[in-house]
Design a protein around this motif. Structure first.
Motif, PDB file in Angstrom:
ATOM      1  N   ALA A  51       0.851  -1.189   0.000  1.00 18.70           N
ATOM      2  CA  ALA A  51       0.000   0.000   0.000  1.00 18.70           C
ATOM      3  C   ALA A  51       0.887   1.240   0.000  1.00 18.70           C
ATOM      4  N   ILE A  84       0.522   4.990   1.035  1.00 22.63           N
ATOM      5  CA  ILE A  84      -0.313   5.968   1.731  1.00 22.63           C
ATOM      6  C   ILE A  84       0.440   7.289   1.769  1.00 22.63           C
ATOM      7  N   ILE A  98      -9.282   1.281   1.849  1.00 27.08           N
ATOM      8  CA  ILE A  98      -8.256   1.987   2.631  1.00 27.08           C
ATOM      9  C   ILE A  98      -8.889   3.217   3.265  1.00 27.08           C
ATOM     10  N   VAL A 153      -6.846  -0.799   6.584  1.00 26.03           N
ATOM     11  CA  VAL A 153      -7.508  -1.499   5.481  1.00 26.03           C
ATOM     12  C   VAL A 153      -8.620  -2.364   6.085  1.00 26.03           C
TER      13      VAL A 153
END
Ligand code: FES
Length: 110
Positions: free
Chosen positions: A30, A32, A55, A60
């Motif tokens: 991921a 972010i 998300i 998550v």
């Protein structure tokens, strides 16, 4: 432990996540806000595919029964809910991530 090349950085743009199978493990990567995280892709409850989840910040949510996990640590924040019944689920493995020459590298056991 070894760093494995998982993908190019452009394959996981900011605020997106994607699953990859590396060295026999299904890993969720991921991105972010430019910070990269890697945890197991399969939910510890009943193996839901977290890459198809939602998300919210560094959380998550599993698309199957709603367990929530912290992408930065793999910690289970809450377990599945079935009506009024709340269950617990276990933490997921989290993995070190680095970017090298435009490639996402994840540290996994050999
Ligand atoms: S499979 Fe993920 S919460 Fe049940």
């Amino acid at each position: 432990m070894t760093f494995y090349r998982v993908a190019s950085l452009s394959e996981v743009p900011p605020n997106a996540m994607k699953a990859f199978t590396i060295s026999g493990r299904e890993i969720l990567v991921a991105n972010i806000n430019g910070n990269l995280y890697a945890i197991d892709n399969r939910c510890s409850h009943r193996k839901g595919d977290l890459s198809k989840g939602v998300i919210d910040g560094t959380t998550v949510t599993c698309p199957v029964h709603g367990s929530k996990f912290d992408l930065s640590s793999g910690k289970a924040l809450s377990g599945p809910k079935f009506g009024p019944i709340k269950l617990k689920t276990s933490d997921l493995n989290s993995y070190k991530v680095k970017v090298e020459e435009g490639s996402i590298m994840v540290e996994l056991p050999e």
